[in-house]
Design a protein around this motif. Structure first.
Motif, PDB file in Angstrom:
ATOM      1  N   LEU A  98      -7.916  -3.045 -18.167  1.00  0.00           N
ATOM      2  CA  LEU A  98      -7.179  -3.365 -16.937  1.00  0.00           C
ATOM      3  C   LEU A  98      -8.126  -3.425 -15.737  1.00  0.00           C
ATOM      4  O   LEU A  98      -8.056  -4.346 -14.922  1.00  0.00           O
ATOM      5  CB  LEU A  98      -6.070  -2.324 -16.706  1.00  0.00           C
ATOM      6  CG  LEU A  98      -5.186  -2.538 -15.490  1.00  0.00           C
ATOM      7  CD1 LEU A  98      -4.549  -3.911 -15.492  1.00  0.00           C
ATOM      8  CD2 LEU A  98      -4.097  -1.470 -15.423  1.00  0.00           C
ATOM      9  N   ALA A  99      -9.033  -2.458 -15.639  1.00  0.00           N
ATOM     10  CA  ALA A  99      -9.941  -2.414 -14.482  1.00  0.00           C
ATOM     11  C   ALA A  99     -10.866  -3.632 -14.474  1.00  0.00           C
ATOM     12  O   ALA A  99     -11.061  -4.260 -13.427  1.00  0.00           O
ATOM     13  CB  ALA A  99     -10.775  -1.138 -14.513  1.00  0.00           C
ATOM     14  N   PHE A 101     -10.344  -6.471 -15.954  1.00  0.00           N
ATOM     15  CA  PHE A 101      -9.520  -7.657 -15.695  1.00  0.00           C
ATOM     16  C   PHE A 101      -9.313  -7.817 -14.192  1.00  0.00           C
ATOM     17  O   PHE A 101      -9.425  -8.922 -13.640  1.00  0.00           O
ATOM     18  CB  PHE A 101      -8.168  -7.533 -16.409  1.00  0.00           C
ATOM     19  CG  PHE A 101      -7.166  -8.588 -16.013  1.00  0.00           C
ATOM     20  CD1 PHE A 101      -7.239  -9.859 -16.555  1.00  0.00           C
ATOM     21  CD2 PHE A 101      -6.163  -8.311 -15.098  1.00  0.00           C
ATOM     22  CE1 PHE A 101      -6.326 -10.829 -16.183  1.00  0.00           C
ATOM     23  CE2 PHE A 101      -5.252  -9.284 -14.720  1.00  0.00           C
ATOM     24  CZ  PHE A 101      -5.338 -10.546 -15.268  1.00  0.00           C
ATOM     25  N   ALA A 102      -9.018  -6.698 -13.521  1.00  0.00           N
ATOM     26  CA  ALA A 102      -8.854  -6.748 -12.063  1.00  0.00           C
ATOM     27  C   ALA A 102     -10.126  -7.268 -11.408  1.00  0.00           C
ATOM     28  O   ALA A 102     -10.078  -8.038 -10.440  1.00  0.00           O
ATOM     29  CB  ALA A 102      -8.512  -5.361 -11.529  1.00  0.00           C
ATOM     30  N   MET A 103     -11.279  -6.879 -11.959  1.00  0.00           N
ATOM     31  CA  MET A 103     -12.536  -7.337 -11.365  1.00  0.00           C
ATOM     32  C   MET A 103     -12.751  -8.831 -11.584  1.00  0.00           C
ATOM     33  O   MET A 103     -13.362  -9.489 -10.743  1.00  0.00           O
ATOM     34  CB  MET A 103     -13.695  -6.522 -11.931  1.00  0.00           C
ATOM     35  CG  MET A 103     -13.572  -5.075 -11.484  1.00  0.00           C
ATOM     36  SD  MET A 103     -14.814  -4.021 -12.167  1.00  0.00           S
ATOM     37  CE  MET A 103     -16.098  -4.255 -11.000  1.00  0.00           C
ATOM     38  N   LEU A 105     -10.370 -11.018 -11.431  1.00  0.00           N
ATOM     39  CA  LEU A 105      -9.595 -11.630 -10.341  1.00  0.00           C
ATOM     40  C   LEU A 105     -10.382 -11.571  -9.041  1.00  0.00           C
ATOM     41  O   LEU A 105     -10.472 -12.553  -8.303  1.00  0.00           O
ATOM     42  CB  LEU A 105      -8.258 -10.901 -10.165  1.00  0.00           C
ATOM     43  CG  LEU A 105      -7.247 -11.010 -11.299  1.00  0.00           C
ATOM     44  CD1 LEU A 105      -5.981 -10.247 -10.954  1.00  0.00           C
ATOM     45  CD2 LEU A 105      -6.906 -12.469 -11.570  1.00  0.00           C
ATOM     46  N   ILE A 106     -10.964 -10.388  -8.760  1.00  0.00           N
ATOM     47  CA  ILE A 106     -11.701 -10.218  -7.500  1.00  0.00           C
ATOM     48  C   ILE A 106     -12.912 -11.151  -7.453  1.00  0.00           C
ATOM     49  O   ILE A 106     -13.127 -11.861  -6.473  1.00  0.00           O
ATOM     50  CB  ILE A 106     -12.145  -8.744  -7.346  1.00  0.00           C
ATOM     51  CG1 ILE A 106     -10.913  -7.843  -7.232  1.00  0.00           C
ATOM     52  CG2 ILE A 106     -13.058  -8.579  -6.147  1.00  0.00           C
ATOM     53  CD1 ILE A 106     -11.224  -6.365  -7.273  1.00  0.00           C
TER      54      ILE A 106
END
Lengths: 306, 327
Positions: A98-99, A101-103, A105-106
């Protein structure tokens, strides 16, 4: 179909495989040493490509762009490790997914913000433009040949680094027992940052080289990321040799499948059906390869450890 | 312990109530678009509820649930396609537009597919399992692309929504209520499965397979059953999703979709009954509202997700409802 054509396609497959290896090596090192699943590895590849394309366009030299791409990816990697990743080592694999994946997006949106929505283009350097004549009447683009050579050189360098140097010894020790090497006075935090930055630099180099073959755009990292995961799983997670063998295997199967499967089906099917069946099957070929390998050897070809 | 138990129950009831209230409020405010947004939340939550059974309770991290989501969608799409054309499926089966027939077909087909995928995939564990499920899903994805009869890369439009007896599935609010009822049914079913002897075995298989084998239960059939049940629920969600969008295409089968469903589950809280609902609702609302303010919504969504992982252990449910009862 001439033998020259076949050799050319085999070289293309090897070239693709070598690029995959540069991605997969970092991924498998980070997983082997730190036990981390890093989905954002494709973003580092993208960052390498963007910085290389931008700097080359600005200064006018591919080589300076290449170095800039490498350094930028390594720097972003190190920063990412220090700020976020090191908080994730003790976490569940799912939290890491999850972390990171968030990166993705960023990084994707951040890159679009900095460089604009339009893809960038990177020219093949003057020195490496044109084709070379190889035996058997093969004429092959010099740039692709150079990629193969650089990739092989980096693979050998990485192998030497891991087997012959002090840093490599620490990395291998970190793979087998992280607490013990900490107790022996090695600064694990720094070691992890170095390993992560090393993997990031390799991804940056791969991105820079590929940038001259295709357009440099946001989202270019994810398909390569998936393929790199396929590679490290086939090779056996944590194994550099496995990654090398598997990436060349995947590169060859993918490239040759794409070229020859539609032709094979055309032998006994009507052309349009042969093209659609052949291209679908060739896109699937590496996944079929992975499934067969995992059914046969559930821990990959070069299972390093449990 | 009873205290946290109560807290989770309160959170669960609130979540269920909020999702039900949202489209009513939208109707009262004359903003029908929000009904379809709430329907999307309900459907994707159901897909997450399915995945949660395998991932959260069974410890099987499947990166291939888009295969089931998409196949469910294609069952609905292909039925509608043949109904619209007035043709038979493979020249054998008469087309139907009855959802009460289409849903069981989607569920059974996904179950069968999951048996096949599970038989091979469950030989592996950990990251290898993640990747082999991805491999199978990718094979189905490319299969979806290569069949020109059903739209190939372009997908298949559903011109006329399939029908239910008595009520009209075309009415947005009715369709929402149907999806909502199925979501609640899925969550109820999950809770009954988890509470059963089988559920205890499934959870033990996640924690310690040797221990399960020692008490005389073979882990493999337990895990396979869990995987198949999980696939069936996600397949039903896929069939609903295709009806909602009036479209089914290869994008429903792509690995992005698998990742998205997985993100809902992790974000909401792995192995929590209402976790997928919490996760899907937050994700879709953030996507929608930040998207309304700025084109750069992905950037901020990423920051928020990162914040949740770093600072809220156990996802949203861990944050609002406290730690899971016992693990």
């Amino acid at each position: 179909m001439t033998s020259a054509f076949v050799i050319e396609q085999i070289l293309n497959g090897v070239q693709f495989g070598v690029m995959l290896f540069l991605m997969a090596a970092g991924l498998t090192l980070v997983f082997g040493v730190m036990g981390l699943i890093n989905l954002a590895h494709g973003s580092l590849y993208m960052i390498g490509a963007f910085v290389c394309a931008w700097v080359s366009g600005w200064i006018g030299s591919f080589w300076i762009g290449l170095v800039a791409g490498l350094l930028a990816a390594a720097a972003v990697g190190a920063l990412m490790e220090i700020l976020v990743i090191r908080r994730l080592y003790q976490r569940d694999h799912l939290d890491q997914v999850l972390a990171t994946f968030a990166m993705i997006l960023i990084f994707s949106e951040g890159t679009r913000w900095l460089f604009g929505d339009q893809p960038l283009w990177l020219d093949i350097p003057q020195l490496l433009s044109g084709a070379v004549d190889l035996p058997f009447g093969v004429s092959y683009p010099l740039y692709r040949l150079a990629i193969i050579l650089v990739g092989v050189a980096l693979a050998i360098g990485l192998y030497m680094l891991i087997t012959k140097t002090r840093l490599g010894m620490q990395i291998r020790a970190g793979e087998s027992d992280r607490e013990m090497i900490g107790a022996l006075g090695i600064n694990i935090a720094t070691l992890y940052t170095v390993v992560f930055a090393l993997g990031a630099a390799l991804a940056g180099v791969a991105g820079s080289f590929v940038g001259a073959l295709q357009s440099v755009q946001v989202g270019m990292g994810e398909p390569v990321l998936i393929l790199a995961f396929v590679v490290i799983v086939i090779g056996g997670i944590g194994s550099i040799e496995g990654a090398l063998v598997a990436s060349v295997l995947v590169g060859l199967v993918d490239t040759l499948g794409r070229v020859f499967l539609p032709q094979f089906f055309a032998l006994f099917m009507e052309p349009s059906a042969a093209t659609s069946v052949g291209s679908a099957l060739s896109s699937t070929s590496i996944y079929i390869l992975m499934a067969i390998v995992l059914i046969w050897k559930p821990k990959g070809l070069f299972a390093a450890h449990d | 312990m009873t205290d946290t138990l109560n807290r989770e129950t309160i959170v669960n009831i609130s979540l269920a109530f909020l999702l039900l209230a949202a489209p009513m409020l939208a109707l009262a405010l004359d903003e029908p678009f929000y009904i379809s947004l709430a329907t999307k939340v309900a459907i994707l939550s159901l897909a997450g509820v399915g995945l949660n059974l395998a991932l959260g309770y069974g410890g099987m991290i499947s990166f291939g649930h888009a295969a089931f989501f998409g196949v469910g969608g294609y069952v609905a799409g292909i039925s509608a396609h043949h109904m619209f054309e007035g043709s038979d499926f493979l020249g054998l089966f008469a087309a139907t537009d009855q959802l009460l027939l289409i849903w069981p077909m989607a569920i059974i087909l996904c179950g069968g597919l999951a048996i096949l995928i599970g038989l091979f995939s469950l030989r592996t564990t950990g990251v290898y399992f993640i990747m082999i499920t991805l491999a199978f899903a990718q094979m189905i994805y490319y299969l979806g692309i290569s069949i020109p009869t059903y739209g190939g890369e372009d997908g298949l439009p559903i011109y006329v929504r399939n029908q239910l007896p008595v009520v009209s599935s075309d009415d947005p609010l009715t369709f929402f209520l149907v999806c909502y009822a199925l979501l609640m049914g899925g969550i109820f079913l999950s809770s009954r499965i988890i509470g059963s002897r089988f559920g205890a075995a499934l959870q033990t298989a996640r924690m310690n397979e040797v221990r399960l084998a020692t008490v005389g239960i073979a882990p493999f059939p337990v895990k396979l059953t869990g995987f198949v049940l999980s696939a069936m629920i996600t397949g039903l969600a896929g069939a609903l999703f295709a009806e909602l969008n009036g479209f089914v295409g290869p994008s429903m089968l792509s690995w992005h979709r698998s990742g998205e469903i997985m993100i809902f589950v992790i974000l909401g809280g792995v192995g929590r009954l209402y976790g997928p609902l919490a996760g899907a609702a937050l994700f879709i609302l953030l996507e929608f509202f930040i998207g309304g303010f700025t084109d750069r919504w992905q950037f901020f969504l990423g920051l928020i997700l990162l914040g949740v992982v770093l600072f809220a252990k156990g996802g949203l449910m861990g944050l609002i409802a406290g730690r899971a009862r016992h693990d």
